[in-house]
Design a protein around this motif. Structure first.
Motif, PDB file in Angstrom:
ATOM      1  N   ALA A 160      -2.124 -28.639  67.654  1.00 22.61           N
ATOM      2  CA  ALA A 160      -1.956 -28.423  69.109  1.00 22.61           C
ATOM      3  C   ALA A 160      -1.017 -27.244  69.362  1.00 22.61           C
ATOM      4  O   ALA A 160       0.020 -27.102  68.730  1.00 22.61           O
ATOM      5  N   VAL A 161      -1.411 -26.392  70.313  1.00 27.31           N
ATOM      6  CA  VAL A 161      -0.570 -25.250  70.723  1.00 27.31           C
ATOM      7  C   VAL A 161       0.037 -25.572  72.091  1.00 27.31           C
ATOM      8  O   VAL A 161      -0.680 -25.800  73.056  1.00 27.31           O
ATOM      9  N   ILE A 162       1.374 -25.625  72.145  1.00 20.86           N
ATOM     10  CA  ILE A 162       2.080 -25.869  73.401  1.00 20.86           C
ATOM     11  C   ILE A 162       2.797 -24.586  73.795  1.00 20.86           C
ATOM     12  O   ILE A 162       3.619 -24.065  73.036  1.00 20.86           O
ATOM     13  N   ALA A 163       2.465 -24.039  74.956  1.00 17.26           N
ATOM     14  CA  ALA A 163       3.036 -22.762  75.419  1.00 17.26           C
ATOM     15  C   ALA A 163       3.942 -23.020  76.603  1.00 17.26           C
ATOM     16  O   ALA A 163       3.581 -23.756  77.528  1.00 17.26           O
ATOM     17  N   TYR A 164       5.106 -22.374  76.602  1.00 15.14           N
ATOM     18  CA  TYR A 164       6.153 -22.679  77.579  1.00 15.14           C
ATOM     19  C   TYR A 164       6.642 -21.416  78.266  1.00 15.14           C
ATOM     20  O   TYR A 164       7.030 -20.450  77.609  1.00 15.14           O
ATOM     21  N   LYS A 192       0.905 -13.485  78.074  1.00 10.66           N
ATOM     22  CA  LYS A 192       0.926 -13.871  76.655  1.00 10.66           C
ATOM     23  C   LYS A 192       0.609 -15.361  76.483  1.00 10.66           C
ATOM     24  O   LYS A 192      -0.127 -15.751  75.574  1.00 10.66           O
ATOM     25  N   ILE A 193       1.173 -16.152  77.384  1.00  9.12           N
ATOM     26  CA  ILE A 193       0.944 -17.599  77.312  1.00  9.12           C
ATOM     27  C   ILE A 193      -0.531 -17.929  77.558  1.00  9.12           C
ATOM     28  O   ILE A 193      -1.153 -18.687  76.816  1.00  9.12           O
ATOM     29  N   PRO A 243      -3.620 -22.075  74.942  1.00  9.79           N
ATOM     30  CA  PRO A 243      -2.876 -23.263  74.505  1.00  9.79           C
ATOM     31  C   PRO A 243      -3.533 -24.572  74.920  1.00  9.79           C
ATOM     32  O   PRO A 243      -4.321 -24.624  75.848  1.00  9.79           O
ATOM     33  N   ASP A 244      -3.182 -25.622  74.177  1.00  4.76           N
ATOM     34  CA  ASP A 244      -3.652 -26.966  74.530  1.00  4.76           C
ATOM     35  C   ASP A 244      -2.874 -27.513  75.720  1.00  4.76           C
ATOM     36  O   ASP A 244      -3.395 -28.287  76.506  1.00  4.76           O
ATOM     37  N   LEU A 245      -1.605 -27.116  75.818  1.00  6.39           N
ATOM     38  CA  LEU A 245      -0.760 -27.564  76.924  1.00  6.39           C
ATOM     39  C   LEU A 245       0.081 -26.381  77.398  1.00  6.39           C
ATOM     40  O   LEU A 245       0.748 -25.720  76.598  1.00  6.39           O
ATOM     41  N   ILE A 246       0.025 -26.104  78.704  1.00  3.09           N
ATOM     42  CA  ILE A 246       0.811 -25.026  79.298  1.00  3.09           C
ATOM     43  C   ILE A 246       1.943 -25.656  80.117  1.00  3.09           C
ATOM     44  O   ILE A 246       1.689 -26.511  80.970  1.00  3.09           O
TER      45      ILE A 246
END
Length: 554
Positions: free
Chosen positions: A74-78, A186-187, A192-195
């Motif tokens: 999972a990719v989580i982007a913040y 970029k995000i 991502p799976d979750l932003i």
């Protein structure tokens, strides 16, 4: 772009989360799950723990207890409230960092294949190692769908309001708001799976907000948003999680519906609380009346035990804390604190504005408005003598500037405590009043030893604003001062500015904040600065617009 976001998101779990700072519990035993297509609004008063919760889910902060469980892939982007973008790259190069891993793998594969064509040590261990690495890289690269990265970067940057002519400009030429957009690009490009977005609309104009709304609704797999922009939250979210009094309430509805349900919940709590308090009073009265009566001993003891075990009904807090803000009297300045004549500013070959001439009279309250990137913050830097420019800019006699920068809150030293932040810059007699000033800005004794890094965006903004009170000034320059402030705090700041007897220049996108505050508007656009001798309401009416966001869309 839809195809890129097609992978199925497995559930991300937040289990029994707790956070304590200096012995004070921010929240405890928080649990919920994030599923695919969840678009969650995280709500609660300033300081309730919303940003902290987001940081923990992002992996940027550790909880005191509990855990976050997510699939390994999972990719989580913040996107935090405050950030700094690398200055050494162009806008396009910085956005391309979203694909840095894939790009570096392709570059490495190219270099290794080049080596294989020129090396002749076919039997050496090194040669075999290169072949194995080429095989591994090739498998990784070719298992990923072929993507036109340049096209995706271009589409995303244009959607967020950049022009093609901006792509090769260094990021150092852009204001904090535009750097925030680069980081947002970029995000979004990471698929991502979750932003996780903390106040994303603070630096966006109306076109970019609409593009972001559309993107998140159509392409994102899961989103959690903190925002004071009600329309944005309503248009995007389908679920609302409220953080209050150390726990959460999870509503499967959008923000407007949540407000109705929260009101009903608090009314029920209040009714239950009042009924319980009445019962407690009656029970205590019975105990007091009969505690010495032998025939009633068992009944008295029974009621005492009942009260000891009773779980008191709690009514969720309504934020009644109130900011007390009053600027010191302004020392008298010259008649015209700011006189600008034929100001022109270039960044290399890019013209920001030219032939800008205006004068601001002592006691005037004026607004700088216009689309992001048209030079509002640049003009402020010219007034502050922080940049070079062509033309003449003169400050009046005894002009003393108090400046609140757009990124003022992010410039605070995160390792200092709330008290140290003010104590380090306060001088003279004002040092004896630091605790009073902190109290006026809603920082109670429990907050003084908190590190800046644990503060919410609203708390940081309030702390940064205290600096304006430490020395008397007669020219206040405020660049987006209402970012991260809730509606009540905005109103209090506005009243303090109305009462201020000095001169004010304010940059803001917030029509409600400017309405009734400013009497003159400077419109930045088309490389020019145009003066309008009217308030913000008359200015927008004459342009047949409802909001400043529409001005930005032109």
């Amino acid at each position: 772009m839809n195809e890129l976001f097609y992978k199925t998101l497995k559930m991300i779990s937040i289990d029994s989360l707790a956070v304590e700072f200096g012995g004070v519990t921010l929240f405890k035993d928080i649990s919920f799950a994030i599923n695919e297509k969840d678009r969650i609004a995280l709500m609660g008063k300033n300081g309730a723990g919303k940003s902290t919760l987001l940081k923990i889910i992002a992996g940027a902060q550790k909880p005191t207890a509990g855990r976050i469980t997510a699939p390994k892939e999972a990719v989580i982007a913040y996107l935090p409230q405050h950030l700094m973008t690398d200055n050494s790259r162009t806008v396009f190069e910085e956005a391309a960092q979203a694909f840095s891993e894939m790009i570096s793998m392709k570059n490495e594969l190219e270099e290794l294949n080049e080596q294989l064509t020129i090396r002749t040590d076919y039997e050496s261990p090194e040669y075999y190692q290169i072949i194995e690495r080429v095989s591994a890289l090739s498998e990784k690269i070719y298992s990923t769908e072929e993507v036109n990265y340049d096209e995706l970067i271009e589409k995303t940057l244009l959607g967020l309001g950049f022009l093609r002519t901006d792509f090769q400009r260094p990021t150092s030429e852009f204001s904090g708001g535009w750097r925030m957009r680069i980081e947002l690009a970029k995000i979004l490009l990471q698929q991502p799976d979750l932003i996780l977005l903390d106040e994303p609309t603070n630096h966006l104009d109306i076109e970019s907000i609409q593009w972001l709304e559309s993107f998140l609704v159509k392409n994102s797999k899961a989103v959690i948003i903190i925002s004071h922009d009600r329309a944005f939250v309503d248009n995007i979210t389908t679920r609302t999680i409220e953080v209050t009094m150390g726990r959460i309430y999870d509503y499967k509805v959008n923000y407007s519906h949540y407000l109705e349900l929260r009101k009903e919940r608090r009314e029920k709590q209040q009714k239950a609380y009042e009924e319980q308090q009445k019962m407690i009073a009656e029970t205590q009265d019975f105990i007091e009346r009969f505690k010495g009566t032998y025939s009633k001993t068992l009944q008295v003891q029974s009621r005492v035990r009942m009260l000891e075990k009773l779980e008191i009904v709690e009514v969720d807090e309504i934020d009644n804390s109130r900011l007390r803000l009053k600027f010191p009297p302004a020392p008298r300045s010259g008649t015209y604190p700011v006189i600008a004549e034929n100001i022109e500013k270039y960044y290399e070959n890019f013209l920001v504005f030219s032939d800008a001439s205006f004068s601001i009279q002592r006691g005037e309250k004026v607004a700088f408005v216009g689309k992001n990137g048209e030079g509002k913050s640049t003009m402020v830097k010219a007034i502050m003598n922080e940049i070079e420019f062509e033309g003449r800019l003169q400050l009046g006699h005894n002009t003393m500037i108090g400046y609140f920068a757009q990124n003022e809150a992010s410039l605070l030293d995160e390792e200092l405590t709330v008290f140290q932040t003010i104590d380090d810059i306060a001088k003279g007699e004002i040092r004896t009043k630091i605790k009073d000033i902190l109290g006026a800005f809603m920082f109670g004794g429990d907050d003084w030893d908190k590190k800046v890094r644990v503060l919410s965006g609203g708390e940081r903004t309030r702390l940064a604003m205290i600096k304006l009170l430490l020395e008397p000034v007669n020219l206040l320059i405020l660049d987006e001062p209402t970012n991260h402030l809730d509606m009540r705090t905005k109103d209090i700041l506005k009243q303090a500015l109305l009462d201020f007897d000095g001169t004010i220049i304010v940059i803001s996108h917030d029509r409600d904040f400017l309405e009734g505050l400013v009497t003159k508007v400077y419109e930045f656009g088309n490389k020019r600065v145009k003066e309008h001798l009217e308030g913000i309401t008359e200015f927008l009416q004459r342009k047949k617009m409802e909001t400043l966001r529409q001005l930005e869309a032109k």
